[in-house]
Design a protein around this motif. Sequence first.
Motif, short mmCIF file in Angstrom:
data_model
loop_
_atom_site.label_atom_id
_atom_site.label_comp_id
_atom_site.label_asym_id
_atom_site.label_seq_id
_atom_site.Cartn_x
_atom_site.Cartn_y
_atom_site.Cartn_z
N VAL A 180 0.85 -1.19 0.00
CA VAL A 180 0.00 0.00 0.00
C VAL A 180 0.89 1.25 0.00
N LEU A 181 0.53 2.22 -0.81
CA LEU A 181 1.30 3.47 -0.88
C LEU A 181 1.06 4.32 0.37
N LYS A 186 -4.76 5.01 1.16
CA LYS A 186 -4.45 3.57 1.32
C LYS A 186 -4.55 2.86 -0.04
N LEU A 187 -3.98 3.49 -1.02
CA LEU A 187 -4.04 2.97 -2.39
C LEU A 187 -3.02 1.85 -2.56
N ARG A 188 -3.51 0.73 -3.09
CA ARG A 188 -2.63 -0.42 -3.29
C ARG A 188 -1.88 -0.29 -4.61
N ARG A 189 -0.61 -0.64 -4.59
CA ARG A 189 0.18 -0.66 -5.84
C ARG A 189 -0.39 -1.71 -6.79
N ALA A 223 5.08 7.92 -6.21
CA ALA A 223 4.14 8.16 -5.10
C ALA A 223 4.68 7.62 -3.78
N GLY A 224 5.53 6.60 -3.87
CA GLY A 224 6.11 6.01 -2.66
C GLY A 224 7.39 6.71 -2.22
N GLY A 225 7.74 7.81 -2.88
CA GLY A 225 8.95 8.56 -2.50
C GLY A 225 10.22 7.94 -3.04
#
Length: 405
Positions: A180-181, A186-189, A223-225
């Motif tokens: 999850v990002l 709580k968006l799932r990759r 999005a995950g940095g």
Amino acid sequence: MESLKQLYRIGVGPSSSHTMGPKFAAEDFLAKYPHASRFRVALYESLAATGKGHLTDSAIFSVLGEERTELLWQAEISMPEHPNSVLFEAFDKEGEILGKQVYFSVGGGAIHTRESLQSSEKHIYPKTNLTSIMNECAHQGSSYFEYVLEHEGTEILDYLQTIWDTMVKSIKRGLSTQGVLPGSIKLRRQAWSYFQRTKTASSKLQHTGILTAYALAVSEENAGGGTVVTAPTCGACGIVPATLMFMKDSYELDDSDIVSALATAGLFGNIIKHNASISGAEVGCQGEVGSACAMAAAAACQLLGGSVRQIEYAAEMGLEHHLGLTCDPVDGLVQIPCIERNAYATTRALTCAEMAILSDGSHHISFDDVTEVMMQTGKDLCGSYRETSTGGLAKLVSLRLHNKQ
Ligand code: SF4
């Protein structure tokens, strides 16, 4: 027009204008006042409106130190030069001000002071519109890639190879990471599962699946940095790498082919950056995803053997059909609609390249025309659709999200 080194930058996501730019500005300010005891940083307009979701605070604290930095979020204050403006102030231990500086984060990680906004020192390309460059290339029988080499020198090749290597790494990391990002959605990759499903899909579905999985991979890394390349921004960073990787796989191309396509893509991105804007805060998402789609379409058309006229047509379509696209990131995160939008724009970029290669290259609207219209459309967009997270999907879904909590 500046070097492509100012367009393609390597850095961490999620936002070139809200994360990378403020971090570069903080580094520049710290170098001026290395002995300051305390800092005050005021973020204005769009930087303040979506800075929390875009991790602007973490980017600045990582350089100046959270314990000695006071951060002010002042979305109601704007400066005429650009909607992404920030004031840095440095103080000594007695609380006396040592100095201050306003920076503008103008998109793609580039920062300017008031003075550098006016300066033309770093400009290395004499021509600043695509039509005149295209005519010169057609007259001399040369390519856009050769035009870039003529003005940048051959050292740009090593730089572009590093850019390509970084893009490949971001695709690979994105395809092999699940979970999850970060952030409230709580968006799932999705990239990994898209890619896995292509393995048993029909050949048509496989093409779409692989292409979109590559774009999702890079945008999810952003999005995950994770580390990505601004192409031309972080928010739109999935489109160019995904298109190039798909072309490389499909047509068994060498890295040298990809580097030359990256140069051409960069030239088109540079024209938009110079004559209009690649900043979502200034012109909406048409300047980010629209520009990236145009760049990717130009690159893909070149790799399909397109003429300078056909390549210009591909890029023109890529931008034209994103005109008016708003920026409305849900909860200020570069996730919805950004990630999926990158994947969809990648399929469009390929279609634009294929349509252009099937044409004789003649068309009515030039790339320069559509660039000019994009800028005007951006100015006409109401502020809530220019990276403030106060309109569109951002308004509707953010409200729903917070009402549930
Ligand atoms: S909607 Fe487009 S411009 Fe806005 S943050 Fe997302 S990718 Fe960037």
